[in-house]
Design an enzyme around this catalytic site. Sequence first.
Site, PDB file in Angstrom:
ATOM      1  CB  SER A 146     -17.270  -6.644  -7.513  1.00 10.52           C
ATOM      2  OG  SER A 146     -16.982  -6.645  -8.903  1.00 10.52           O
ATOM      3  CE1 TYR A 160     -17.453 -12.178  -7.951  1.00 12.67           C
ATOM      4  CE2 TYR A 160     -17.897 -10.125  -9.120  1.00 12.67           C
ATOM      5  CZ  TYR A 160     -17.113 -10.868  -8.251  1.00 12.67           C
ATOM      6  OH  TYR A 160     -15.991 -10.293  -7.678  1.00 12.67           O
TER       7      TYR A 160
END
Length: 245
Positions: A146, A160
């Site tokens: 990501s 996350y």
Amino acid sequence: MTDTTRPLAGRTAWVTGAASGIGEATALALATAGATVAITSRRADKLEALAARIRAAGGEAIAAAGDVTDLGRMEAIADELLERGTLDILVNNAGNNIPERSWGELTPETIDLLLDANLRGTLQVSRLVLPMMQAGGGGVLIHIGSWAAHFISTGPGPIYTAAKSGVVAMSHTINLEHGVHGIRSCVLSPGDVHTPLMDKRPMKMSDEAKRKMLQPEDIAGLVLHVATLPAHVCVNEIIVGPTYR
């Protein structure tokens, strides 16, 4: 003579989180390129539908439902693939997020959920396939990371962000230890991609904003590129974003 339209003919790939979004697009791209594709997700019905699409287009698919956080199930799938032969490509795509992602909203349970889905599952599946690839003389692991791991912000949430940062570090250690075995590991870290995960953001996004995002097929194309590079080429990381900010 090599069929340039099917550069992965004779190869086997395993794609986790394949029921939708990046995983679905990646499975289709790899199958079109000639790979036999094992697809994993918690949603068995969507997996079977995807496998049927692949077969209808002339490809080969193995639907193996399971949650990457269920180590016993992942071990069983790895054993099944080993019985069929070697594994050449792993795409660690499974992941998750939740709307309640700020520090004040997190609980012990949601922290574990996010770490299990985004880091521990990726670690465990990687651990399972490395001996298979080493025995087969090499392979490629591609982990969907990501943008959050490289450009820290509050949006994705702290857990996350930490988990995806761990995926980046993990991938580099695979290259350090297993490059000598012909194994290559790549983290593909996209910015905003129009997938169902976007619907879990705390703030609802407009359709116009979603149209401007990267699309799953964009990421699938990059996965295919990495998977079809010559064996002596290792792409350690790809960071990719949409043109808008």
